[in-house]
Design an enzyme around this catalytic site. Structure first.
Site, short mmCIF file in Angstrom:
data_model
loop_
_atom_site.label_atom_id
_atom_site.label_comp_id
_atom_site.label_asym_id
_atom_site.label_seq_id
_atom_site.Cartn_x
_atom_site.Cartn_y
_atom_site.Cartn_z
N SER A 190 0.83 -1.21 0.00
CA SER A 190 0.00 0.00 0.00
C SER A 190 0.86 1.25 0.00
O SER A 190 1.96 1.27 0.56
CB SER A 190 -0.93 0.01 1.22
OG SER A 190 -0.18 0.07 2.41
N ASP A 191 0.36 2.29 -0.60
CA ASP A 191 1.04 3.58 -0.59
C ASP A 191 0.90 4.19 0.81
O ASP A 191 0.11 3.72 1.63
CB ASP A 191 0.44 4.51 -1.66
CG ASP A 191 1.46 5.50 -2.19
OD1 ASP A 191 2.45 5.76 -1.49
OD2 ASP A 191 1.27 6.01 -3.31
N ALA A 192 1.63 5.25 1.07
CA ALA A 192 1.69 5.84 2.41
C ALA A 192 0.30 6.21 2.94
O ALA A 192 -0.41 7.02 2.33
CB ALA A 192 2.59 7.08 2.38
#
Length: 223
Positions: A190-192
């Site tokens: 997942s992205d930040a």
């Protein structure tokens, strides 16, 4: 792995986008060369330098087709052509990972942002993406598929939604397309803060011809 409950290995990831110690042109500029051998060679150099510093994985290549110059991340990809993005990304995957990921100078590639992150409405970062499935399949998805075919070991879901469903919690995109249709067996990362931002989502049944609402709102508690 021996001292944690789930035995998950510690992986150091870093944004090695266009070089580590040795800086190469930004992807948008380098892609103008139309030389896959060059792109693979500069990716190999970046991997050799980054792994020497302890980096195991790079959050690259970014192969988001970007047709709106207002989007602030155009420079990180190969521009508006899906074929060029796919050729550029697959060459970088081969350069980063080399011919054997067990070697000390091999760095896993994480393809991003899946999918259509560069198509945000009005060029606004994180904005929604509202498009037909035909356009998605023809003009955006092939660049990610090229990187999967090149052997990329990780994929990063995008911050945006596609037709109302967040990519980070999109069963059709991450399971039906990525895992089942494309045969990807690597990691999704997942992205930040992306999961925490998926406060509410709607589950749809997708086909190439259209989609239909399948379930009521599903709540994913924010962290």
């Amino acid at each position: 792995m021996e001292e944690t409950r789930l035995g998950i290995p510690l992986i150091y990831g870093y944004d090695v986008i266009h070089g580590f110690r040795t800086v190469t042109p930004i992807p948008l500029a380098e892609s103008c060369a139309w030389e896959p051998e060059l792109w693979e060679r500069t990716g190999r150099l970046a991997a050799q330098e980054a792994t020497a510093a302890g980096v195991h994985l790079t959050f690259a290549p970014m192969v988001d087709v970007a047709k709106d110059a207002r989007w602030g991340r155009v420079s990180e990809g190969a521009g508006e052509d899906v074929l060029l993005n796919g050729d550029y990304g697959s060459a970088k995957v081969k350069g980063f990972q080399g011919d054997d990921l067990t070697k000390e100078d091999a760095m896993a590639a994480c393809v991003k942002h899946f999918a259509a992150y560069g198509a945000g409405e009005a060029g606004r970062d994180y904005n929604r993406v509202d498009m037909s499935l035909q356009k998605l399949w023809d003009e955006y998805l092939p660049s990610y598929k090229a990187c999967i075919d090149a052997g990329a070991r990780a994929v990063m879901p995008a911050f945006n939604d596609i037709n109302g469903v967040p990519c980070s919690a999109n069963e059709w995109l991450l399971r039906d397309v990525l895992r089942k249709e494309w045969g990807f067996d690597g990691m999704t990362i997942s992205d930040a803060n992306a999961i925490a931002e998926c406060v509410q989502g709607v589950t749809y049944v997708y086909t190439r011809e259209g989609y239909a609402l399948r379930a009521l709102l599903t709540t994913i508690p924010a962290a």
